[in-house]
Motif scaffolding. Structure first.
Motif, PDB file in Angstrom:
ATOM      1  N   ASP A 119       0.827  -1.213   0.000  1.00 14.44           N
ATOM      2  CA  ASP A 119       0.000   0.000   0.000  1.00 14.44           C
ATOM      3  C   ASP A 119       0.862   1.266   0.000  1.00 14.44           C
ATOM      4  OD1 ASP A 119       0.925  -0.351   2.589  1.00 14.44           O
ATOM      5  OD2 ASP A 119      -0.842   0.578   3.486  1.00 14.44           O
ATOM      6  N   ASP A 138      -2.620  -9.857   5.188  1.00 12.70           N
ATOM      7  CA  ASP A 138      -3.787  -9.796   6.060  1.00 12.70           C
ATOM      8  C   ASP A 138      -3.434  -9.344   7.483  1.00 12.70           C
ATOM      9  OD1 ASP A 138      -2.374 -12.281   6.204  1.00 12.70           O
ATOM     10  OD2 ASP A 138      -4.016 -13.106   7.399  1.00 12.70           O
ATOM     11  N   THR A 140      -2.430  -6.586   9.511  1.00 10.00           N
ATOM     12  CA  THR A 140      -2.335  -5.133   9.360  1.00 10.00           C
ATOM     13  C   THR A 140      -2.466  -4.438  10.706  1.00 10.00           C
ATOM     14  OG1 THR A 140      -4.701  -4.926   8.993  1.00 10.00           O
ATOM     15  CG2 THR A 140      -3.315  -5.222   7.041  1.00 10.00           C
ATOM     16  N   ARG A 142      -3.766  -0.651  12.631  1.00  8.49           N
ATOM     17  CA  ARG A 142      -5.087  -0.056  12.867  1.00  8.49           C
ATOM     18  C   ARG A 142      -5.454   1.051  11.895  1.00  8.49           C
ATOM     19  NH1 ARG A 142      -5.618   0.163  19.381  1.00  8.49           N
ATOM     20  NH2 ARG A 142      -4.504  -1.752  19.752  1.00  8.49           N
ATOM     21  N   TYR A 143      -4.631   1.354  10.953  1.00 10.01           N
ATOM     22  CA  TYR A 143      -4.852   2.535  10.117  1.00 10.01           C
ATOM     23  C   TYR A 143      -5.222   2.143   8.693  1.00 10.01           C
ATOM     24  CZ  TYR A 143      -2.365   4.061  14.174  1.00 10.01           C
ATOM     25  OH  TYR A 143      -1.981   4.240  15.475  1.00 10.01           O
ATOM     26  N   SER A 144      -6.306   2.704   8.199  1.00  7.06           N
ATOM     27  CA  SER A 144      -6.775   2.346   6.853  1.00  7.06           C
ATOM     28  C   SER A 144      -5.942   3.000   5.757  1.00  7.06           C
ATOM     29  CB  SER A 144      -8.243   2.727   6.686  1.00  7.06           C
ATOM     30  OG  SER A 144      -8.405   4.121   6.852  1.00  7.06           O
ATOM     31  N   ASN A 145      -5.286   4.105   6.055  1.00  9.85           N
ATOM     32  CA  ASN A 145      -4.479   4.768   5.032  1.00  9.85           C
ATOM     33  C   ASN A 145      -3.023   4.301   5.022  1.00  9.85           C
ATOM     34  OD1 ASN A 145      -3.964   5.960   7.516  1.00  9.85           O
ATOM     35  ND2 ASN A 145      -3.561   7.966   6.638  1.00  9.85           N
ATOM     36  N   ARG A 146      -2.591   3.609   6.058  1.00  7.05           N
ATOM     37  CA  ARG A 146      -1.253   3.009   6.145  1.00  7.05           C
ATOM     38  C   ARG A 146      -1.429   1.667   6.850  1.00  7.05           C
ATOM     39  NH1 ARG A 146       1.350   6.635  10.023  1.00  7.05           N
ATOM     40  NH2 ARG A 146      -0.783   6.609  10.693  1.00  7.05           N
ATOM     41  N   LEU A 147      -1.751   0.663   6.081  1.00  8.81           N
ATOM     42  CA  LEU A 147      -2.161  -0.621   6.654  1.00  8.81           C
ATOM     43  C   LEU A 147      -1.121  -1.284   7.546  1.00  8.81           C
ATOM     44  CD1 LEU A 147      -4.009  -2.169   3.580  1.00  8.81           C
ATOM     45  CD2 LEU A 147      -5.017  -1.184   5.657  1.00  8.81           C
ATOM     46  N   TYR A 148       0.168  -1.091   7.266  1.00  7.45           N
ATOM     47  CA  TYR A 148       1.215  -1.816   7.984  1.00  7.45           C
ATOM     48  C   TYR A 148       1.996  -0.911   8.933  1.00  7.45           C
ATOM     49  CZ  TYR A 148      -0.339  -4.850   4.366  1.00  7.45           C
ATOM     50  OH  TYR A 148      -1.157  -5.584   3.550  1.00  7.45           O
TER      51      TYR A 148
END
Length: 181
Positions: A119, A138, A140, A142-148
């Motif tokens: 991402d 899979d 990841t 807690r952040y949807s804009n920076r998954l890792y």
């Protein structure tokens, strides 16, 4: 005669001083050269008691041959977010103990493997690779804009993933979140 004696005396003093000064420099050089140079540790502060691999290729080889999962931490030395996560990670005794079961690699540069930036390229970023060399997209944060991405406040989630040493195919991050509350 007296003037020439004083001149010769001053000349001898100046020559003696110059020779003594040069000898002192040689001694300090020799001392500097004989001091052992400390090797740069591969941990870069993420856990000096852990065994870290030097390259991505070495990490993959060790993961495959040792049948161990691989944890890769992407970071930068001058990034305040990386520094904060490194401090918490390095001081967390449970994580340090659990991390011994992994092949570990921390990178201050990007690799050519596009699977390690699914991402985007940002730091800090933590990715897990199972022993079959499959990048676990899979797992990841807690952040949807920076998954890792992980921050110091996410250390319990990171600990949860690390504690799942076999990296089973089903993770339940919500279990970890429920235990914290």
């Amino acid at each position: 005669m007296e003037k020439s004696c004083i001149s010769v005396f001053l000349l001898l003093v100046a020559v003696s001083y110059a020779l003594a000064k040069n000898d002192g420099k040689r001694d300090t050089k020799e001392v500097k050269e004989t001091k052992p140079k400390l090797p740069q540790t591969l941990s870069r502060g993420w856990g000096d008691n852990l065994i870290w691999t030097q390259t991505y290729e070495e990490a993959l080889f060790r993961a495959k041959t040792g049948n161990k999962p691989l944890m890769i931490i992407h970071h930068l030395e001058d990034c305040p977010h990386s520094q904060a996560l490194k401090k918490v990670f390095g001081e967390h005794k449970e994580i340090q103990k659990l991390a011994e079961k992994f092949v570990l690699l921390n990178l201050v540069y990007e690799t050519t493997d596009k699977h390690l930036s699914p991402d985007g390229q940002y730091v800090p970023r933590v990715l897990f690779i199972d022993p079959s060399l499959t990048v676990r997209a899979d797992i990841t944060g807690r952040y949807s804009n920076r998954l890792y991405a992980y921050e110091p406040s996410d250390i319990s989630l990171c600990k949860y993933y690390i504690s799942q040493q076999k990296l089973a195919h089903t993770f339940r991050p919500d279990e970890c979140l429920l235990k914290e509350q």
